[in-house]
Design a protein around this motif. Structure first.
Motif, PDB file in Angstrom:
ATOM      1  N   VAL A 205       0.851  -1.201   0.000  1.00  0.00           N
ATOM      2  CA  VAL A 205       0.000   0.000   0.000  1.00  0.00           C
ATOM      3  C   VAL A 205       0.888   1.253   0.000  1.00  0.00           C
ATOM      4  CG1 VAL A 205      -1.680   1.323   1.355  1.00  0.00           C
ATOM      5  CG2 VAL A 205      -1.960  -1.164   1.102  1.00  0.00           C
ATOM      6  N   LYS A 206       1.933   1.240   0.834  1.00  0.00           N
ATOM      7  CA  LYS A 206       2.816   2.419   0.905  1.00  0.00           C
ATOM      8  C   LYS A 206       3.497   2.652  -0.444  1.00  0.00           C
ATOM      9  CE  LYS A 206       3.558   2.244   5.865  1.00  0.00           C
ATOM     10  NZ  LYS A 206       4.394   1.821   6.972  1.00  0.00           N
ATOM     11  N   GLN A 207       3.970   1.569  -1.051  1.00  0.00           N
ATOM     12  CA  GLN A 207       4.659   1.683  -2.350  1.00  0.00           C
ATOM     13  C   GLN A 207       3.679   2.167  -3.431  1.00  0.00           C
ATOM     14  OE1 GLN A 207       8.049   1.067  -2.886  1.00  0.00           O
ATOM     15  NE2 GLN A 207       7.566   2.029  -4.833  1.00  0.00           N
ATOM     16  N   ALA A 208       2.452   1.667  -3.397  1.00  0.00           N
ATOM     17  CA  ALA A 208       1.459   2.017  -4.427  1.00  0.00           C
ATOM     18  C   ALA A 208       1.158   3.514  -4.412  1.00  0.00           C
ATOM     19  CB  ALA A 208       0.184   1.213  -4.200  1.00  0.00           C
ATOM     20  N   PHE A 209       1.098   4.102  -3.198  1.00  0.00           N
ATOM     21  CA  PHE A 209       0.752   5.525  -3.113  1.00  0.00           C
ATOM     22  C   PHE A 209       1.981   6.430  -3.182  1.00  0.00           C
ATOM     23  CE2 PHE A 209      -3.236   3.842  -1.438  1.00  0.00           C
ATOM     24  CZ  PHE A 209      -4.155   4.663  -2.065  1.00  0.00           C
ATOM     25  N   HIS A 210       3.164   5.813  -3.147  1.00  0.00           N
ATOM     26  CA  HIS A 210       4.394   6.602  -3.177  1.00  0.00           C
ATOM     27  C   HIS A 210       4.435   7.470  -4.443  1.00  0.00           C
ATOM     28  CE1 HIS A 210       8.371   7.611  -1.941  1.00  0.00           C
ATOM     29  NE2 HIS A 210       8.879   7.225  -3.092  1.00  0.00           N
ATOM     30  N   THR A 211       4.035   6.867  -5.548  1.00  0.00           N
ATOM     31  CA  THR A 211       3.923   7.631  -6.801  1.00  0.00           C
ATOM     32  C   THR A 211       2.486   7.434  -7.293  1.00  0.00           C
ATOM     33  OG1 THR A 211       4.838   5.685  -7.862  1.00  0.00           O
ATOM     34  CG2 THR A 211       6.329   7.538  -7.549  1.00  0.00           C
ATOM     35  N   ARG A 212       1.566   8.141  -6.651  1.00  0.00           N
ATOM     36  CA  ARG A 212       0.147   7.835  -6.824  1.00  0.00           C
ATOM     37  C   ARG A 212      -0.395   8.144  -8.214  1.00  0.00           C
ATOM     38  NH1 ARG A 212      -3.187  10.032  -2.426  1.00  0.00           N
ATOM     39  NH2 ARG A 212      -4.894   9.983  -3.892  1.00  0.00           N
ATOM     40  N   ARG A 213       0.311   8.970  -8.965  1.00  0.00           N
ATOM     41  CA  ARG A 213      -0.182   9.293 -10.312  1.00  0.00           C
ATOM     42  C   ARG A 213       0.145   8.202 -11.323  1.00  0.00           C
ATOM     43  NH1 ARG A 213      -2.232  14.150  -9.999  1.00  0.00           N
ATOM     44  NH2 ARG A 213      -1.361  15.518  -8.406  1.00  0.00           N
ATOM     45  N   LYS A 214       1.105   7.355 -10.989  1.00  0.00           N
ATOM     46  CA  LYS A 214       1.488   6.291 -11.932  1.00  0.00           C
ATOM     47  C   LYS A 214       0.494   5.145 -11.869  1.00  0.00           C
ATOM     48  CE  LYS A 214       6.485   6.945 -11.790  1.00  0.00           C
ATOM     49  NZ  LYS A 214       7.762   6.320 -11.484  1.00  0.00           N
ATOM     50  N   THR A 215       0.436   4.340 -12.926  1.00  0.00           N
ATOM     51  CA  THR A 215      -0.360   3.114 -12.840  1.00  0.00           C
ATOM     52  C   THR A 215       0.352   2.217 -11.828  1.00  0.00           C
ATOM     53  OG1 THR A 215       0.914   1.970 -14.515  1.00  0.00           O
ATOM     54  CG2 THR A 215      -1.024   3.218 -15.275  1.00  0.00           C
ATOM     55  N   LEU A 216      -0.400   1.276 -11.275  1.00  0.00           N
ATOM     56  CA  LEU A 216       0.213   0.384 -10.276  1.00  0.00           C
ATOM     57  C   LEU A 216       1.361  -0.414 -10.874  1.00  0.00           C
ATOM     58  CD1 LEU A 216      -3.121  -0.578  -8.625  1.00  0.00           C
ATOM     59  CD2 LEU A 216      -1.171   0.346  -7.395  1.00  0.00           C
ATOM     60  N   ARG A 217       1.251  -0.720 -12.155  1.00  0.00           N
ATOM     61  CA  ARG A 217       2.327  -1.506 -12.796  1.00  0.00           C
ATOM     62  C   ARG A 217       3.667  -0.774 -12.661  1.00  0.00           C
ATOM     63  NH1 ARG A 217      -0.223  -2.267 -16.998  1.00  0.00           N
ATOM     64  NH2 ARG A 217      -1.098  -4.278 -16.415  1.00  0.00           N
ATOM     65  N   ASN A 218       3.624   0.557 -12.816  1.00  0.00           N
ATOM     66  CA  ASN A 218       4.862   1.342 -12.676  1.00  0.00           C
ATOM     67  C   ASN A 218       5.187   1.635 -11.212  1.00  0.00           C
ATOM     68  OD1 ASN A 218       5.621   1.501 -15.364  1.00  0.00           O
ATOM     69  ND2 ASN A 218       4.118   3.119 -15.737  1.00  0.00           N
ATOM     70  N   ALA A 219       4.139   1.956 -10.460  1.00  0.00           N
ATOM     71  CA  ALA A 219       4.380   2.331  -9.055  1.00  0.00           C
ATOM     72  C   ALA A 219       4.982   1.173  -8.262  1.00  0.00           C
ATOM     73  CB  ALA A 219       3.073   2.786  -8.413  1.00  0.00           C
ATOM     74  N   LEU A 220       4.570  -0.056  -8.605  1.00  0.00           N
ATOM     75  CA  LEU A 220       5.022  -1.218  -7.814  1.00  0.00           C
ATOM     76  C   LEU A 220       6.321  -1.840  -8.331  1.00  0.00           C
ATOM     77  CD1 LEU A 220       1.592  -3.026  -7.145  1.00  0.00           C
ATOM     78  CD2 LEU A 220       2.840  -1.492  -5.624  1.00  0.00           C
ATOM     79  N   LYS A 221       6.849  -1.302  -9.421  1.00  0.00           N
ATOM     80  CA  LYS A 221       8.073  -1.857 -10.035  1.00  0.00           C
ATOM     81  C   LYS A 221       9.185  -2.161  -9.025  1.00  0.00           C
ATOM     82  CE  LYS A 221       8.620  -0.737 -14.817  1.00  0.00           C
ATOM     83  NZ  LYS A 221       8.798   0.400 -15.714  1.00  0.00           N
ATOM     84  N   PRO A 222       9.461  -1.213  -8.104  1.00  0.00           N
ATOM     85  CA  PRO A 222      10.572  -1.478  -7.165  1.00  0.00           C
ATOM     86  C   PRO A 222      10.375  -2.720  -6.305  1.00  0.00           C
ATOM     87  CG  PRO A 222       9.874   0.828  -7.055  1.00  0.00           C
ATOM     88  CD  PRO A 222       8.882   0.124  -7.906  1.00  0.00           C
ATOM     89  N   MET A 223       9.183  -3.311  -6.318  1.00  0.00           N
ATOM     90  CA  MET A 223       8.964  -4.494  -5.474  1.00  0.00           C
ATOM     91  C   MET A 223       9.372  -5.781  -6.188  1.00  0.00           C
ATOM     92  SD  MET A 223       5.471  -3.572  -3.418  1.00  0.00           S
ATOM     93  CE  MET A 223       5.812  -4.604  -2.007  1.00  0.00           C
ATOM     94  N   GLY A 224       9.841  -5.701  -7.432  1.00  0.00           N
ATOM     95  CA  GLY A 224      10.297  -6.893  -8.158  1.00  0.00           C
ATOM     96  C   GLY A 224       9.123  -7.723  -8.655  1.00  0.00           C
ATOM     97  N   LEU A 225       8.556  -7.312  -9.796  1.00  0.00           N
ATOM     98  CA  LEU A 225       7.342  -7.979 -10.299  1.00  0.00           C
ATOM     99  C   LEU A 225       7.678  -9.014 -11.365  1.00  0.00           C
ATOM    100  CD1 LEU A 225       5.126  -4.769 -10.733  1.00  0.00           C
ATOM    101  CD2 LEU A 225       5.578  -6.084  -8.654  1.00  0.00           C
TER     102      LEU A 225
END
Ligand code: SAM
Length: 260
Positions: A205-225
């Motif tokens: 949740v924290k990572q998703a809102f960190h860059t809230r304007r991006k799609t989740l696919r981009n926002a969650l990238k740092p989590m290793g998808l």
């Protein structure tokens, strides 16, 4: 007893309107059969006076030693506990073995931190009634899809039913704050544990809102998808479009994608 000098660095804005104070104190319902009540930042006791009229087992925690001396004198001989200290540093697991409620006209500079602490104590904290900046109150109680919906909205709404009760203007405080205030109430929902890895849920949740304007696919990238996870349609959306259940689902999928 002379009045306590307002100290800006402690977020001291004393409530002067007794009707508002009574309305806040009466917003606490004792939800979940809770009688133990912790008041954060009692100041000169304007809420405390009304809380003492109720059947609560009351504890006050106040960081300001001048306020603590004032309160000790004011409430000498009364059935309540007064603690001097920083609420954020307290260990409430030792103080409360049973469920408890929290109330306060919170110091606005630490109101978000207070709610993160409530989340840590969510197995014991049954109800919270708090006055805080209107903007933060709106954030906490916001439904998905709103601009104000954010990390605290999702995390708190995963474990609490959040209600915006009423707005309070600056002129009922001494000194008046620069912003409007609002009173909210949280009541613990029936979720004991989320059906996913809770630590990962908080991180996601924290990572998703960190860059809230991006799609989740981009926002969650740092989590290793993984490629399979990235292909989920839900990731075309932005964080503010997802409800608690969607975040739980994403957490489950992310964890299982790492195991494959
Ligand atoms: C907005 S004032 C409210 C005072 C009083 N309840 C009222 O309504 O007039 C916030 C109070 O929180 C206290 N406070 C600030 N930081 C605190 C902390 N970390 N832990 C406990 N109390 C704190 C301040 O000293 C102050 O008395």
């Amino acid at each position: 007893m002379s009045k306590v000098r307002a100290k800006k660095h402690l977020g001291q804005h004393f409530l002067c309107d007794l009707q508002v104070a009574e309305r806040i104190a009466c917003s606490l319902t004792g939800f979940g059969d809770t009688r133990n009540v912790l008041e954060i930042g009692p100041g000169m006791g304007v809420l405390t006076d009304y809380l003492l009229e109720k059947p609560w087992e009351l504890t006050l925690i106040e960081i300001d030693s001048e306020s603590v001396s004032y309160l000790r004198e004011k409430y000498a001989g009364r059935a309540l506990t007064i603690l001097e200290g920083d609420y954020l540093a307290g260990k409430y697991r030792e103080l409360y073995k049973a469920p408890y409620a929290i109330i306060g006209n919170f110091p606005y500079n630490i109101s978000s931190q207070i709610f993160f602490k409530v989340l840590e104590e969510r197995d014991r904290v049954m109800e919270v009634v708090g006055m805080l900046q209107k903007e933060v109150a709106e954030r906490i109680t916001s439904p998905k899809g709103n601009k104000t919906y954010g990390i605290l909205s999702v995390l708190l709404q995963a474990f609490y039913v959040a209600e915006y009760l009423f707005t309070v203007p600056p002129d009922v405080f001494d000194p008046p704050p620069k912003v409007n205030s609002a009173v909210i109430r949280l009541k613990r929902n029936s979720v004991q544990e989320l059906p996913c890895n809770e630590k990962l849920f908080f991180r996601l949740v924290k990572q998703a809102f960190h860059t809230r304007r991006k799609t989740l696919r981009n926002a969650l990238k740092p989590m290793g998808l993984s490629e399979a996870f990235k292909s989920m349609e839900l990731l075309d959306l932005r964080a503010e479009q997802l409800g608690v259940d969607d975040f739980v689902y994403l957490t489950q999928k992310l964890e299982s994608s790492w195991k494959q």
